[in-house]
Design an enzyme around this catalytic site. Structure first.
Site, PDB file in Angstrom:
ATOM      1  N   GLY A  63       0.825  -1.198   0.000  1.00 37.61           N
ATOM      2  CA  GLY A  63       0.000   0.000   0.000  1.00 37.61           C
ATOM      3  C   GLY A  63       0.861   1.249   0.000  1.00 37.61           C
ATOM      4  O   GLY A  63       2.071   1.187   0.265  1.00 37.61           O
ATOM      5  N   CYS A  90       5.469  -6.037   1.699  1.00 42.36           N
ATOM      6  CA  CYS A  90       5.864  -4.629   1.644  1.00 42.36           C
ATOM      7  C   CYS A  90       5.193  -3.844   2.779  1.00 42.36           C
ATOM      8  O   CYS A  90       5.526  -4.035   3.934  1.00 42.36           O
ATOM      9  CB  CYS A  90       5.565  -4.042   0.269  1.00 42.36           C
ATOM     10  SG  CYS A  90       6.447  -2.502  -0.055  1.00 42.36           S
ATOM     11  N   TYR A  91       4.220  -2.957   2.476  1.00 37.11           N
ATOM     12  CA  TYR A  91       3.532  -2.263   3.562  1.00 37.11           C
ATOM     13  C   TYR A  91       2.876  -3.251   4.515  1.00 37.11           C
ATOM     14  O   TYR A  91       2.812  -2.996   5.726  1.00 37.11           O
ATOM     15  CB  TYR A  91       2.477  -1.309   2.992  1.00 37.11           C
ATOM     16  CG  TYR A  91       1.696  -0.602   4.095  1.00 37.11           C
ATOM     17  CD1 TYR A  91       2.232   0.515   4.731  1.00 37.11           C
ATOM     18  CD2 TYR A  91       0.455  -1.068   4.511  1.00 37.11           C
ATOM     19  CE1 TYR A  91       1.540   1.147   5.760  1.00 37.11           C
ATOM     20  CE2 TYR A  91      -0.240  -0.448   5.532  1.00 37.11           C
ATOM     21  CZ  TYR A  91       0.303   0.661   6.147  1.00 37.11           C
ATOM     22  OH  TYR A  91      -0.381   1.285   7.180  1.00 37.11           O
ATOM     23  N   HIS A 180       7.850  -7.370  -3.499  1.00 37.46           N
ATOM     24  CA  HIS A 180       6.539  -7.816  -4.004  1.00 37.46           C
ATOM     25  C   HIS A 180       6.690  -9.128  -4.773  1.00 37.46           C
ATOM     26  O   HIS A 180       7.076  -9.121  -5.948  1.00 37.46           O
ATOM     27  CB  HIS A 180       5.948  -6.746  -4.932  1.00 37.46           C
ATOM     28  CG  HIS A 180       5.451  -5.534  -4.219  1.00 37.46           C
ATOM     29  ND1 HIS A 180       4.161  -5.412  -3.761  1.00 37.46           N
ATOM     30  CD2 HIS A 180       6.093  -4.399  -3.865  1.00 37.46           C
ATOM     31  CE1 HIS A 180       4.013  -4.233  -3.159  1.00 37.46           C
ATOM     32  NE2 HIS A 180       5.172  -3.610  -3.208  1.00 37.46           N
ATOM     33  N   GLU A 182       4.335 -10.885  -5.935  1.00 41.87           N
ATOM     34  CA  GLU A 182       3.229 -11.057  -6.879  1.00 41.87           C
ATOM     35  C   GLU A 182       3.513 -10.485  -8.256  1.00 41.87           C
ATOM     36  O   GLU A 182       2.804 -10.803  -9.223  1.00 41.87           O
ATOM     37  CB  GLU A 182       1.946 -10.436  -6.313  1.00 41.87           C
ATOM     38  CG  GLU A 182       1.928  -8.915  -6.259  1.00 41.87           C
ATOM     39  CD  GLU A 182       2.506  -8.338  -4.976  1.00 41.87           C
ATOM     40  OE1 GLU A 182       2.081  -7.227  -4.585  1.00 41.87           O
ATOM     41  OE2 GLU A 182       3.386  -8.989  -4.372  1.00 41.87           O
ATOM     42  N   SER A 234     -23.623  -8.812 -25.227  1.00 42.95           N
ATOM     43  CA  SER A 234     -22.839  -7.813 -25.947  1.00 42.95           C
ATOM     44  C   SER A 234     -22.032  -8.444 -27.066  1.00 42.95           C
ATOM     45  O   SER A 234     -21.498  -7.745 -27.930  1.00 42.95           O
ATOM     46  CB  SER A 234     -21.868  -7.122 -24.984  1.00 42.95           C
ATOM     47  OG  SER A 234     -20.878  -8.031 -24.539  1.00 42.95           O
ATOM     48  N   GLY A 235     -21.927  -9.777 -27.041  1.00 43.91           N
ATOM     49  CA  GLY A 235     -21.065 -10.462 -27.994  1.00 43.91           C
ATOM     50  C   GLY A 235     -19.680 -10.707 -27.454  1.00 43.91           C
ATOM     51  O   GLY A 235     -18.875 -11.408 -28.062  1.00 43.91           O
ATOM     52  N   VAL A 237     -16.815 -11.896 -24.339  1.00 45.69           N
ATOM     53  CA  VAL A 237     -16.582 -13.154 -23.641  1.00 45.69           C
ATOM     54  C   VAL A 237     -17.432 -13.261 -22.382  1.00 45.69           C
ATOM     55  O   VAL A 237     -18.048 -14.304 -22.117  1.00 45.69           O
ATOM     56  CB  VAL A 237     -15.084 -13.291 -23.285  1.00 45.69           C
ATOM     57  CG1 VAL A 237     -14.830 -14.545 -22.443  1.00 45.69           C
ATOM     58  CG2 VAL A 237     -14.239 -13.335 -24.551  1.00 45.69           C
ATOM     59  N   ASP A 238     -17.491 -12.191 -21.579  1.00 44.31           N
ATOM     60  CA  ASP A 238     -18.147 -12.268 -20.271  1.00 44.31           C
ATOM     61  C   ASP A 238     -19.628 -12.603 -20.394  1.00 44.31           C
ATOM     62  O   ASP A 238     -20.125 -13.544 -19.762  1.00 44.31           O
ATOM     63  CB  ASP A 238     -17.965 -10.947 -19.514  1.00 44.31           C
ATOM     64  CG  ASP A 238     -16.509 -10.564 -19.366  1.00 44.31           C
ATOM     65  OD1 ASP A 238     -15.649 -11.468 -19.444  1.00 44.31           O
ATOM     66  OD2 ASP A 238     -16.217  -9.367 -19.191  1.00 44.31           O
ATOM     67  N   LYS A 380     -10.774 -12.430 -15.467  1.00 45.60           N
ATOM     68  CA  LYS A 380     -11.000 -12.610 -16.910  1.00 45.60           C
ATOM     69  C   LYS A 380     -10.445 -13.928 -17.421  1.00 45.60           C
ATOM     70  O   LYS A 380     -11.107 -14.627 -18.196  1.00 45.60           O
ATOM     71  CB  LYS A 380     -10.351 -11.444 -17.666  1.00 45.60           C
ATOM     72  CG  LYS A 380     -10.691 -11.394 -19.145  1.00 45.60           C
ATOM     73  CD  LYS A 380     -12.080 -10.816 -19.347  1.00 45.60           C
ATOM     74  CE  LYS A 380     -12.354 -10.487 -20.788  1.00 45.60           C
ATOM     75  NZ  LYS A 380     -13.616  -9.755 -20.969  1.00 45.60           N
TER      76      LYS A 380
END
Length: 524
Positions: A63, A90-91, A180, A182, A234-235, A237-238, A380
């Protein structure tokens, strides 16, 4: 908190967020390793929350704050008395030390960017690291540092700028890293996190898409019962994955509505209708509202106004079509986990708006329907994995992201039907050449932008004064940061030649080499 019925059978890890810009990367790394985790703001995690969530381990994120600020965000002490392993990053490391009785100093030992740590003592947290000479590459980003450890802790790795780069209290299974793990630039970051989750905390990695699919179907059936569901397609992926998942759960109780606003890519509407109506036999209402949308956008040049106009009209058209169906009990949306995270600010205040996002978020209040959001636990890449579990064709699953406002925000300035047709043709050529070159899957997103600029050209010994087309292609993991794709000049020359020869009204093609940040992926 996300629906506990979906995750109660899984080992769960809690990520306590202190406002780091890369907190989501922690979750993504863990999910990729089969570990179910959730991100929650520090100010919502107390003793009662911990009892309800029942984590098998806790990670404290990084953070931007300093623990010595008057309003510093700090972890609830209940985290350290819960009897589970804790990793501070980290933080998160500094906050853990501050709460447990250590000391943090600021400004005297800053490190930003690549650094190399060296092992001080053996510890399971470091298993598999330090295989080569020269230390282990990690990524530092800190101005403050731990200057005195809390009781029970010892140093297990250090760097020239961080004498407490990795600290541990093995008895309580508390660990802290000043770097970090990640982020991509920590070479063995995934291994470090796995050492904590599997080695220290004892996770087995039971989070799979096959299990999620079965659980999500059961949850949808329990929620919907005999009710009717309407889904806006919407066409992308989701919404496509959400629709197929819901249809597998409740069959013809689902009706999809696809609103074509006249700003889709070439062949998009035919593909959507063909997949859902013909292949999956899902009840589908196809609304051609291109005249309505393009008429409302006539003369509108401000990008925010374009987005808001399209969003408002989408709601109105969707509302009208739902009424024609005789109403529905539930509204399905393709909400993803990043949407859930970003809707809750760590500070409790509103986030800065870079640009509005087109969604059907205004529908529930107006239409008095309950929400069905079967993807709200997923990132995603997990949605794509679920799509494969459901048998969706790769041509849909692997599609590049496409914005809700469509081509409208790829036409800076006023939008007209003629401009949309020109851009649609040019964009199709660009994507066709990318596919022919075998590059489509290497690229996160590729598209064309029709600029509101004309330049002088010469065609057949005749002076022309026609539009400029910009090409954009980026590589990215999650869209949060991105870099331009390094096409060869031969490829760019081939694309430019085809577009200029085949698309009337374009006489010049340029390539955008801006990264994100400082730019955004889209131009508007």
């Amino acid at each position: 908190m996300l629906d506990p019925e979906v995750t109660k059978h899984h080992e769960r890890l809690l990520i306590v967020d202190f406002g780091s810009q890369v907190t989501q990367l922690i979750a993504r790394r863990l999910r990729e390793d089969g570990i179910y985790c959730e991100i929650h703001p520090f100010n919502r995690v107390d003793a009662a929350f911990l009892v309800k969530f029942a984590p098998k381990a806790v990670i404290l994120s990084g953070g931007p704050s300093s623990v010595y600020w008057d309003d510093a965000p700090l972890p609830d002490p209940a985290i350290f008395s819960a009897g589970v392993p804790v990793l501070g990053i980290c933080y998160g490391q500094q906050a853990m030390m501050h709460v447990l009785g250590g000391h943090v100093e600021g400004g005297t030992s800053r490190e930003f960017g690549r650094a190399f740590i060296e092992k001080v003592v053996e510890d399971p947290f470091l298993d598999g690291l330090f295989a080569g000479a020269g230390g282990e590459q990690v990524w530092m980003s800190h101005g403050d540092h731990v200057s005195e450890m809390a009781s029970g802790f010892g140093v297990i790795a250090k760097s020239p700028g961080a004498p407490y780069a990795v600290i541990a209290d093995p008895e309580r299974r508390f660990y802290g890293t000043q770097f970090h793990p990640e982020v991509y630039h920590t070479t063995n970051g995934a291994r470090i996190l796995r050492n904590f989750t599997h080695g220290v905390a004892g996770f087995t990695g039971d989070w799979t898409m096959a299990a999620y699919k079965a659980e999500a179907i059961a949850r949808i059936q329990a929620q919907v019962g005999t009710g009717r569901v309407i889904c806006g397609l919407s066409g992308g992926v989701d919404s496509s994955v959400a629709a197929v998942l819901i249809h597998e759960a409740i069959g013809d109780q689902l009706t999809c509505v696809y609103v074509d606003h006249g700003l889709m890519r070439q062949g998009e509407s035919e593909q959507v209708v063909g997949l859902f109506r013909d292949h999956y036999n899902i009840p589908l209402v196809h609304v051609d509202a291109s005249d309505l949308f393009l008429g409302a956008l006539d003369g509108v040049s401000d990008p925010e106004q374009k987005r808001k106009t399209i969003g408002r009209l989408f709601i109105e058209v969707f509302d009208e079509e739902a009424g024609k169906l005789g109403g529905a009990d539930f509204l399905a949306q393709g909400t993803l986990y990043p949407d859930v995270i970003e809707s809750v600010s760590v500070s409790g205040g509103p986030s800065m708006t870079i640009k509005s996002h087109h969604n059907v978020g205004g529908l529930p209040e107006r239409m008095k329907m309950q929400l069905v959001e079967p993807l709200r636990e997923l990132f995603k890449d997990e949605v794509r994995a679920l799509g494969r579990e459901l048998g969706l064709p790769e041509s849909f699953i692997g599609r590049h992201p496409f914005p809700g406002p469509g081509l409208a925000i790829r036409i800076p300035g006023a939008v007209t039907r003629e401009k949309a047709d020109t851009l649609r043709k040019a964009d199709a050529i660009y994507l066709d050449e990318i596919r022919k070159a075998g590059l489509y899957d290497e690229i996160w997103q590729a598209f064309s932008v029709l600029l509101p600029v004309n330049t002088v050209g010469v065609m057949g010994d005749v002076r022309t004064y026609e539009a400029v087309l910009a090409l954009r292609a980026v590589t990215s993991v999650d869209g949060m940061t991105a870099d331009y794709y390094p096409f060869t000049h031969d490829f760019l020359g081939r694309v430019a030649t085809r577009i200029i020869n085949e698309v009337k009204g374009v006489s010049r093609v340029v390539y955008d080499v801006t990264s994100k940040p400082p730019g955004t992926i889209e131009w508007e």
